[in-house]
Design a protein around this motif. Structure first.
Motif, PDB file in Angstrom:
ATOM      1  N   CYS A 161      52.636  59.204   9.070  1.00 54.13           N
ATOM      2  CA  CYS A 161      52.631  58.362  10.273  1.00 54.13           C
ATOM      3  C   CYS A 161      51.338  58.551  11.057  1.00 54.13           C
ATOM      4  O   CYS A 161      50.740  57.589  11.535  1.00 54.13           O
ATOM      5  CB  CYS A 161      53.834  58.699  11.145  1.00 54.13           C
ATOM      6  N   SER A 209      54.508  54.054  13.257  1.00 51.85           N
ATOM      7  CA  SER A 209      55.718  54.763  13.656  1.00 51.85           C
ATOM      8  C   SER A 209      56.580  55.042  12.423  1.00 51.85           C
ATOM      9  O   SER A 209      56.281  54.580  11.317  1.00 51.85           O
ATOM     10  CB  SER A 209      56.508  53.931  14.665  1.00 51.85           C
ATOM     11  N   ARG A 210      57.675  55.781  12.634  1.00 51.29           N
ATOM     12  CA  ARG A 210      58.557  56.126  11.524  1.00 51.29           C
ATOM     13  C   ARG A 210      59.254  54.900  10.926  1.00 51.29           C
ATOM     14  O   ARG A 210      59.512  54.861   9.729  1.00 51.29           O
ATOM     15  CB  ARG A 210      59.631  57.112  11.997  1.00 51.29           C
TER      16      ARG A 210
END
Length: 227
Positions: A42, A48-49
């Motif tokens: 990331c 983002s995840r």
């Protein structure tokens, strides 16, 4: 369907992340068996995840990754058994592409293919292995495009992704470069003759001999693939 350049729609974020992950895998930065460190990726990809995890689902479905409960994702490994099982299948599929292409090819297509095969011959004569692989790939893609069968194209593309995990190059085997060129010219001759069955048989032979070359390479370098 004539050979032509095609355009694609813009990728979504997770599709773009999937493309970038494939590049990391194929370049060896994420080698077979490697653990996927999600926080590190990331940060590296500035995402983002959520898109990362969506991308990992895509690659898992393709067979490039595997998910282990309570452990996470790992880059998949290709075994000799995998290669033994995949090559006969892809030989059948690409053979069928050559069969269908022979039914559809026109004179303009043949002129384009002639230029591609001249490029292949030039690369072989110069011993330019990397350039030969690229020219080889372009020819295979052109024949798949001529077949104009999206189902064949889709399954072949999926299997090719798995085969790239092996990171083995059959042209490293002595004499394979010349053999490969001869096989390609046999396919092209059958296409020129609009010989469906001949094109199919020649393409199947080409793919199966590639597997034989990889098997020989594996014997020479027994540690190049995981058991």
């Amino acid at each position: 369907m004539a050979i032509s350049n095609t355009t694609t729609a813009p990728l979504s974020l997770h599709e773009d992340v999937a493309v970038r992950l494939r590049e990391l895998i194929y370049s060896g930065e994420l080698p077979p068996g490697a653990f996927v460190d999600e926080p590190a990726l990331c940060e590296r990809l500035a995402i983002s995840r959520t898109p990362l995890r969506e991308a990992l689902k895509v690659l898992t479905a393709e067979g490039l990754m595997r998910h282990e409960p309570r452990r996470g994702c790992f880059v998949n490994q290709v075994t000799e058994r995998d290669l033994d099982e995949i090559f006969p299948v892809i030989a059948l599929l690409e053979g069928r592409c050559a069969f269908e292409a022979a039914s559809r090819v026109n004179d303009a297509d043949l002129r384009v293919l002639d230029g591609m095969h001249q490029r292949l011959r030039d690369c072989a004569a110069a011993g330019q292995i990397a350039a030969y692989y690229e020219a080889n790939h372009v020819i295979h893609e052109a024949i798949i495009q001529l077949a104009d069968n999206r189902w064949l194209a889709q399954v072949i593309a999926d299997l090719r992704k798995i085969l790239r995990l092996s990171r083995q190059q059959s042209l490293q085997v002595p004499g394979r470069l010349e053999q490969s060129l001869s096989e390609h010219m046999a396919v092209f001759a059958a296409l020129q003759a609009r010989d469906n069955c001949g094109a199919e048989a020649a393409m199947r032979t080409h793919l199966l001999r590639q597997r034989e070359a990889l098997r020989e390479l594996s014997r020479q370098q027994p540690r190049s693939l995981m058991p």
